[in-house]
Scaffold this motif. Structure first.
Motif, PDB file in Angstrom:
ATOM      1  N   MET A 148       0.820  -1.188   0.000  1.00 47.49           N
ATOM      2  CA  MET A 148       0.000   0.000   0.000  1.00 47.49           C
ATOM      3  C   MET A 148       0.868   1.258   0.000  1.00 47.49           C
ATOM      4  O   MET A 148       0.562   2.207  -0.697  1.00 47.49           O
ATOM      5  N   PHE A 149       1.943   1.264   0.784  1.00 45.62           N
ATOM      6  CA  PHE A 149       2.769   2.467   0.866  1.00 45.62           C
ATOM      7  C   PHE A 149       3.506   2.729  -0.443  1.00 45.62           C
ATOM      8  O   PHE A 149       3.732   3.885  -0.803  1.00 45.62           O
ATOM      9  N   ALA A 150       3.858   1.673  -1.168  1.00 44.14           N
ATOM     10  CA  ALA A 150       4.482   1.857  -2.483  1.00 44.14           C
ATOM     11  C   ALA A 150       3.501   2.518  -3.440  1.00 44.14           C
ATOM     12  O   ALA A 150       3.888   3.370  -4.252  1.00 44.14           O
ATOM     13  N   ARG A 151       2.252   2.152  -3.315  1.00 41.29           N
ATOM     14  CA  ARG A 151       1.232   2.753  -4.183  1.00 41.29           C
ATOM     15  C   ARG A 151       1.056   4.241  -3.854  1.00 41.29           C
ATOM     16  O   ARG A 151       0.894   5.065  -4.750  1.00 41.29           O
ATOM     17  N   ILE A 152       1.089   4.584  -2.596  1.00 44.05           N
ATOM     18  CA  ILE A 152       0.989   5.994  -2.194  1.00 44.05           C
ATOM     19  C   ILE A 152       2.207   6.756  -2.704  1.00 44.05           C
ATOM     20  O   ILE A 152       2.086   7.851  -3.256  1.00 44.05           O
ATOM     21  N   GLN A 153       3.395   6.173  -2.532  1.00 45.28           N
ATOM     22  CA  GLN A 153       4.623   6.822  -2.997  1.00 45.28           C
ATOM     23  C   GLN A 153       4.614   7.010  -4.510  1.00 45.28           C
ATOM     24  O   GLN A 153       5.169   7.969  -5.033  1.00 45.28           O
ATOM     25  N   GLY A 154       3.940   6.115  -5.228  1.00 42.87           N
ATOM     26  CA  GLY A 154       3.873   6.212  -6.683  1.00 42.87           C
ATOM     27  C   GLY A 154       2.838   7.196  -7.197  1.00 42.87           C
ATOM     28  O   GLY A 154       2.730   7.432  -8.389  1.00 42.87           O
ATOM     29  N   SER A 155       2.082   7.785  -6.290  1.00 47.50           N
ATOM     30  CA  SER A 155       1.014   8.712  -6.669  1.00 47.50           C
ATOM     31  C   SER A 155       1.493  10.155  -6.556  1.00 47.50           C
ATOM     32  O   SER A 155       1.824  10.628  -5.464  1.00 47.50           O
ATOM     33  N   ALA A 156       1.519  10.863  -7.669  1.00 47.49           N
ATOM     34  CA  ALA A 156       1.905  12.280  -7.644  1.00 47.49           C
ATOM     35  C   ALA A 156       0.974  13.071  -6.722  1.00 47.49           C
ATOM     36  O   ALA A 156       1.415  13.938  -5.976  1.00 47.49           O
ATOM     37  N   PHE A 157      -0.312  12.751  -6.748  1.00 44.21           N
ATOM     38  CA  PHE A 157      -1.270  13.441  -5.899  1.00 44.21           C
ATOM     39  C   PHE A 157      -0.916  13.265  -4.422  1.00 44.21           C
ATOM     40  O   PHE A 157      -0.880  14.234  -3.669  1.00 44.21           O
ATOM     41  N   CYS A 158      -0.621  12.030  -4.025  1.00 45.90           N
ATOM     42  CA  CYS A 158      -0.300  11.763  -2.621  1.00 45.90           C
ATOM     43  C   CYS A 158       1.044  12.351  -2.217  1.00 45.90           C
ATOM     44  O   CYS A 158       1.289  12.570  -1.034  1.00 45.90           O
ATOM     45  N   ARG A 159       1.920  12.614  -3.174  1.00 52.55           N
ATOM     46  CA  ARG A 159       3.221  13.225  -2.874  1.00 52.55           C
ATOM     47  C   ARG A 159       3.165  14.748  -2.881  1.00 52.55           C
ATOM     48  O   ARG A 159       4.178  15.415  -2.741  1.00 52.55           O
ATOM     49  N   GLY A 160       1.974  15.322  -3.063  1.00 54.53           N
ATOM     50  CA  GLY A 160       1.836  16.776  -2.951  1.00 54.53           C
ATOM     51  C   GLY A 160       1.617  17.504  -4.255  1.00 54.53           C
ATOM     52  O   GLY A 160       1.518  18.724  -4.270  1.00 54.53           O
ATOM     53  N   THR A 161       1.537  16.783  -5.355  1.00 53.85           N
ATOM     54  CA  THR A 161       1.268  17.441  -6.638  1.00 53.85           C
ATOM     55  C   THR A 161      -0.240  17.540  -6.793  1.00 53.85           C
ATOM     56  O   THR A 161      -0.874  16.746  -7.471  1.00 53.85           O
ATOM     57  N   ASN A 162      -0.792  18.532  -6.104  1.00 53.84           N
ATOM     58  CA  ASN A 162      -2.226  18.790  -6.149  1.00 53.84           C
ATOM     59  C   ASN A 162      -2.428  20.273  -5.898  1.00 53.84           C
ATOM     60  O   ASN A 162      -1.475  20.991  -5.587  1.00 53.84           O
ATOM     61  N   ASP A 163      -3.629  20.748  -6.066  1.00 53.60           N
ATOM     62  CA  ASP A 163      -3.871  22.194  -5.998  1.00 53.60           C
ATOM     63  C   ASP A 163      -3.656  22.809  -4.620  1.00 53.60           C
ATOM     64  O   ASP A 163      -3.533  24.019  -4.504  1.00 53.60           O
ATOM     65  N   ARG A 164      -3.550  21.986  -3.573  1.00 54.43           N
ATOM     66  CA  ARG A 164      -3.337  22.514  -2.221  1.00 54.43           C
ATOM     67  C   ARG A 164      -1.953  22.220  -1.670  1.00 54.43           C
ATOM     68  O   ARG A 164      -1.612  22.673  -0.590  1.00 54.43           O
ATOM     69  N   GLY A 165      -1.179  21.411  -2.394  1.00 54.82           N
ATOM     70  CA  GLY A 165       0.121  21.012  -1.882  1.00 54.82           C
ATOM     71  C   GLY A 165       0.019  19.994  -0.752  1.00 54.82           C
ATOM     72  O   GLY A 165       0.975  19.746  -0.039  1.00 54.82           O
ATOM     73  N   TRP A 166      -1.152  19.389  -0.611  1.00 56.65           N
ATOM     74  CA  TRP A 166      -1.393  18.395   0.431  1.00 56.65           C
ATOM     75  C   TRP A 166      -0.550  17.155   0.168  1.00 56.65           C
ATOM     76  O   TRP A 166      -0.373  16.733  -0.965  1.00 56.65           O
ATOM     77  N   VAL A 167      -0.002  16.567   1.219  1.00 51.52           N
ATOM     78  CA  VAL A 167       0.813  15.364   1.120  1.00 51.52           C
ATOM     79  C   VAL A 167       0.222  14.298   2.045  1.00 51.52           C
ATOM     80  O   VAL A 167      -0.100  14.576   3.203  1.00 51.52           O
ATOM     81  N   ALA A 168       0.095  13.081   1.515  1.00 48.19           N
ATOM     82  CA  ALA A 168      -0.421  11.978   2.321  1.00 48.19           C
ATOM     83  C   ALA A 168       0.569  11.642   3.433  1.00 48.19           C
ATOM     84  O   ALA A 168       1.776  11.683   3.229  1.00 48.19           O
ATOM     85  N   ASP A 169       0.043  11.316   4.608  1.00 50.97           N
ATOM     86  CA  ASP A 169       0.897  10.899   5.723  1.00 50.97           C
ATOM     87  C   ASP A 169       0.240   9.717   6.435  1.00 50.97           C
ATOM     88  O   ASP A 169      -0.874   9.304   6.089  1.00 50.97           O
ATOM     89  N   LEU A 170       0.930   9.179   7.397  1.00 52.17           N
ATOM     90  CA  LEU A 170       0.423   8.002   8.097  1.00 52.17           C
ATOM     91  C   LEU A 170      -0.909   8.289   8.780  1.00 52.17           C
ATOM     92  O   LEU A 170      -1.813   7.445   8.772  1.00 52.17           O
ATOM     93  N   GLY A 171      -1.052   9.473   9.336  1.00 47.54           N
ATOM     94  CA  GLY A 171      -2.311   9.837   9.984  1.00 47.54           C
ATOM     95  C   GLY A 171      -3.487   9.764   9.030  1.00 47.54           C
ATOM     96  O   GLY A 171      -4.579   9.321   9.396  1.00 47.54           O
ATOM     97  N   TRP A 172      -3.270  10.177   7.783  1.00 43.40           N
ATOM     98  CA  TRP A 172      -4.325  10.099   6.770  1.00 43.40           C
ATOM     99  C   TRP A 172      -4.660   8.638   6.460  1.00 43.40           C
ATOM    100  O   TRP A 172      -5.825   8.268   6.382  1.00 43.40           O
ATOM    101  N   VAL A 173      -3.625   7.815   6.324  1.00 47.99           N
ATOM    102  CA  VAL A 173      -3.835   6.411   5.976  1.00 47.99           C
ATOM    103  C   VAL A 173      -4.650   5.690   7.040  1.00 47.99           C
ATOM    104  O   VAL A 173      -5.557   4.917   6.732  1.00 47.99           O
ATOM    105  N   ILE A 174      -4.363   5.952   8.302  1.00 49.69           N
ATOM    106  CA  ILE A 174      -5.063   5.234   9.376  1.00 49.69           C
ATOM    107  C   ILE A 174      -6.321   5.954   9.865  1.00 49.69           C
ATOM    108  O   ILE A 174      -6.998   5.466  10.757  1.00 49.69           O
ATOM    109  N   SER A 175      -6.650   7.094   9.266  1.00 49.71           N
ATOM    110  CA  SER A 175      -7.801   7.869   9.722  1.00 49.71           C
ATOM    111  C   SER A 175      -9.131   7.161   9.467  1.00 49.71           C
ATOM    112  O   SER A 175     -10.103   7.417  10.164  1.00 49.71           O
TER     113      SER A 175
END
Length: 97
Positions: free
Chosen positions: A1-28
């Motif tokens: 699962m974490f490899a899939r998140i790392q492979g996502s430009a959106f999850c790495r912060g390439t989005n209109d807000r600069g939001w980046v996925a983190d562990l808190g988001w994953v387990i929320s």
């Protein structure tokens, strides 16, 4: 699962807000993990990724510095021109849209 998140430009912060996925988001929520595993956040070929807040700010600064749109100073469609400026920057850097 974490490899899939790392492979996502959106999850790495390439989005209109600069939001980046983190562990808190994953387990929320269990739904988050399911969506990641289903590929909801995967990069999509042929689909333009959203412009980041930094790209938009830089494009606005350039547009204002030159006194209007690059293709035609009389243009009143500035949002489309901002998008074109950013797309050209991405092409110049060899990035995917």
């Amino acid at each position: 699962m974490f490899a899939r998140i790392q492979g996502s430009a959106f999850c790495r912060g390439t989005n209109d807000r600069g939001w980046v996925a983190d562990l808190g988001w994953v387990i929320s929520s269990p739904d988050v993990a399911v969506k990641v595993l289903e590929g909801k956040y995967d990069d999509r070929a042929g689909r333009e990724r959203p412009f980041t807040a930094t790209e938009l700010a830089d494009a606005k600064r350039i547009r204002n510095a030159v006194g209007g749109c690059q293709h035609d100073p009389r243009c009143d469609n500035w949002n489309a021109c901002l998008a074109n400026i950013i797309r050209q920057w991405r092409r110049d850097r060899g990035e995917a849209a």
